[in-house]
Design a protein around this motif. Sequence first.
Motif, PDB file in Angstrom:
ATOM      1  N   THR A   1       0.838  -1.205   0.000  1.00  0.00           N
ATOM      2  CA  THR A   1       0.000   0.000   0.000  1.00  0.00           C
ATOM      3  C   THR A   1       0.869   1.248   0.000  1.00  0.00           C
ATOM      4  OG1 THR A   1      -1.788  -1.176   1.131  1.00  0.00           O
ATOM      5  CG2 THR A   1      -1.806   1.225   1.266  1.00  0.00           C
ATOM      6  N   LEU A   2       0.422   2.257  -0.756  1.00  0.00           N
ATOM      7  CA  LEU A   2       1.162   3.510  -0.890  1.00  0.00           C
ATOM      8  C   LEU A   2       0.387   4.664  -0.270  1.00  0.00           C
ATOM      9  CD1 LEU A   2       2.222   3.225  -4.656  1.00  0.00           C
ATOM     10  CD2 LEU A   2       3.483   2.430  -2.635  1.00  0.00           C
ATOM     11  N   LEU A   3       1.061   5.452   0.538  1.00  0.00           N
ATOM     12  CA  LEU A   3       0.518   6.726   1.004  1.00  0.00           C
ATOM     13  C   LEU A   3       0.923   7.796   0.000  1.00  0.00           C
ATOM     14  CD1 LEU A   3      -0.819   8.577   3.167  1.00  0.00           C
ATOM     15  CD2 LEU A   3       1.474   8.832   4.157  1.00  0.00           C
ATOM     16  N   PHE A   4      -0.056   8.456  -0.608  1.00  0.00           N
ATOM     17  CA  PHE A   4       0.211   9.523  -1.570  1.00  0.00           C
ATOM     18  C   PHE A   4       0.175  10.859  -0.848  1.00  0.00           C
ATOM     19  CE2 PHE A   4      -1.602  12.882  -4.271  1.00  0.00           C
ATOM     20  CZ  PHE A   4      -0.591  12.993  -5.207  1.00  0.00           C
TER      21      PHE A   4
ATOM     22  N   GLY B   1       4.563   1.958   1.417  1.00  0.00           N
ATOM     23  CA  GLY B   1       5.434   2.931   0.779  1.00  0.00           C
ATOM     24  C   GLY B   1       4.838   4.317   0.903  1.00  0.00           C
ATOM     25  N   CYS B   2       5.658   5.338   0.717  1.00  0.00           N
ATOM     26  CA  CYS B   2       5.220   6.730   0.830  1.00  0.00           C
ATOM     27  C   CYS B   2       5.807   7.508  -0.349  1.00  0.00           C
ATOM     28  CB  CYS B   2       5.695   7.306   2.163  1.00  0.00           C
ATOM     29  SG  CYS B   2       5.236   9.031   2.441  1.00  0.00           S
TER      30      CYS B   2
ATOM     31  N   PHE C   1      10.503   4.992   0.246  1.00  0.00           N
ATOM     32  CA  PHE C   1      10.085   6.381   0.013  1.00  0.00           C
ATOM     33  C   PHE C   1      10.444   6.791  -1.411  1.00  0.00           C
ATOM     34  CE2 PHE C   1      10.709   6.557   4.690  1.00  0.00           C
ATOM     35  CZ  PHE C   1       9.476   7.100   5.057  1.00  0.00           C
ATOM     36  N   ILE C   2       9.600   7.666  -1.998  1.00  0.00           N
ATOM     37  CA  ILE C   2       9.930   8.308  -3.273  1.00  0.00           C
ATOM     38  C   ILE C   2       9.542   9.778  -3.175  1.00  0.00           C
ATOM     39  CG2 ILE C   2       9.518   8.436  -5.755  1.00  0.00           C
ATOM     40  CD1 ILE C   2       8.862   5.487  -5.766  1.00  0.00           C
ATOM     41  N   SER C   3      10.511  10.661  -3.416  1.00  0.00           N
ATOM     42  CA  SER C   3      10.269  12.108  -3.402  1.00  0.00           C
ATOM     43  C   SER C   3      10.642  12.703  -4.755  1.00  0.00           C
ATOM     44  CB  SER C   3      11.100  12.778  -2.309  1.00  0.00           C
ATOM     45  OG  SER C   3      10.979  14.189  -2.383  1.00  0.00           O
TER      46      SER C   3
END
Length: 721
Positions: A491-494, A573-574, A598-600
């Motif tokens: 699951t991803l937090l957007f 993931g975030c 994480f992805i920024s």
Amino acid sequence: MIKTLITAALFAMTATTANADIIGKVDAKTLGTKVMTPEALWAMGRISASAPSPDGKWVVYQVGYYSVKENKSHHVLYIISTDGGNATLLTLSADNETDPSWIEGGKRIAFLSNNGGSSQLWSMNPDGTDRKKLTNDKLDIEGYKFSPDGSKVIFVKSLPYNDIIQPKHKDLPKASGMVIDDLNYRHWDHYVTSNAHPFVADVNARQTIGEGKDILEGEPYECPMAPFGGVEQLNWSPDSKSIAYTCRKKTGRDYAISTDSDIYLYDTTTGTTKNLCKSAGFKQPEVDATKTMATQEINSEKYADENMGYDTNPAFSPNGKYVAWQSMARDGYESDRNRLCILDLATGKKSYVTESFDSNVDDFCWNTDSRTLYYIGVWHGCVNLYKTDLNGKVVQLTDDKMDFGSVKMMKSKLLMSRHSMSQGDELYIVTPGKNIKSTAICQLTHENTDFYKQLEFGEVEPRWSKTTDGKDMLSWIILPPNFDPNKKYPTLLFCEGGPQSPVSQFWSYRWNFQIMAANGYIIVAPNRRGLPGFGQEWLEEISGDWTGQCMKDYLTAIDDACTLPYVDKDRLGCVGASFGGFSVYWLAGHHDKRFKAFISHDGAFNLESMYTDTEEAWFSNWEYDDAPWNRDMTARAKRTYDNSPHKFVDKWDTPILCIQGEMDYRINTNQGLGAFNAARMRGIPAQLLVFPDENHWVLKPQNGILWQRTFFGWLNKWLKD
């Protein structure tokens, strides 16, 4: 059968044209998969500009197609009957043809074409025949708008501007250096060496048009305003004698710290200009350029009637008695509430007719009766249609889980664009009723229907949760295609950008929730503190508190999602961009081991550096309160700088991907590079994706594909492998 832009006839027609590449629609069946892919996204047609005919029977509109192989786009024009039926392709050349409008009472269509390498104005019959070039200007025509009587036209053209960046030495033509004397020397993704100006030209009997008169001649300002303004910032009066236009008449440092644009009225007969926002003799008070405008005199009650914030997009009522525009109250606050302002031209009285709507007016148009206006605005994560009268009585007309994107009057109906998390923009005919129940909505275009039929999309569900301070927060939950409630999914937090942009039913060709779901992820997209559509108090709780309640809201959203039986709390993931990228960097030091990746993208990492890095100084001033060197900084400013993500790298413990565009002058390259370097110095698994030729977004097809592959490669490595 799926209509295809590239046909054998087109290939034959263009085979004799040197280097002529037509990029056209791809048959969805050739994709060979029912799962959304980056290639499928880039193969879809993208509807943009549209115009209804004066009699309301036809709509001409623009579609862009993209070729990954050629790494470029091709824009064409279609026409469609408002009764429905198939759209007809009007432009068959290899040139980009854009920005259609109806002229000569609906007998012809005007448009821009880059035929010959220069963007000029052309016209054609509604069936695409009898193409005529109307201008032969030495400059590109970037936008245009014909007067109601057809006797004149506004052109937008860019002129050299050297007040901030000095002109090159004539004997050093190959020198690349620039001598800069003031702010604002670059904006968004370019150095400011030119300004857009509106020109007014006469249209003669043969429909040929000269270069026109610059209505800002000798003025060092821009109209439309960078970076996003277009011809919607200028409009003709019904009698074709006046032009209302948007302009921020400031330069240098004053421009960089202010959002104060005004609406001006230009008389084409006398050449005189009047400011419709400010009173006669208005004198601007002194401001401290290193502090927020929020507490300075300029935003005091003394100047409440002077329209100190953004005022944009003027439109005359059909009877010519009023001018309406979108208006923000406060200088320096780019995300202030956009109200609908009405000016009575006879009395000079201004009124605000959307005060009962505690959110933004995103677009609007006048009804033919000159007593009603239609507008769109976000509320609870959806952008719907509303109407207001001159007394400010607001009525909601639609209540769909979609976003309307534009609204144009078309006889007694409305031409609107609409999209959702499961569908890109299409055009719709809306027949307004007295309320939601009596309003009719009919889809007009079906540009990508064949793709949607052959791709499997996940369900989009609203979910409300209680925040740590006891308030209700809406999150969108996007489920994978063929969802199995008995399985557990990564699951991803957007994290949304802005910081005050809505998490509504938006469709993106990069941050696309359906492609994330197609890769086997559940997405949690919260409308955390600071987003519009939940009232002004909710919106403004983020300014000066970037790491406070809004971050608690993020953690509330993901913790609440983890109570769902199908969310795998051990594979979270975030991800996020812009302020969302900042959120990722901050959460990396405060997530208490919730996340595994994480992805920024283009996120702020060092807020002290960011204060002077960004080209729009008003943003930093409003959000941080103070320059970091001010000894008398507010408690909010001290808290902001003390909580900058770069000060918590010692707590980072999770793999992170940093993405950065080197032409992003809003959030500079050093932010992304600094975060990546810090992670690697700590020995944390990290990856850096840099685009030397992209800005705050990724606009080139092959870069877009690379972005998606890298994005999912990183997530799969840490959440699946």
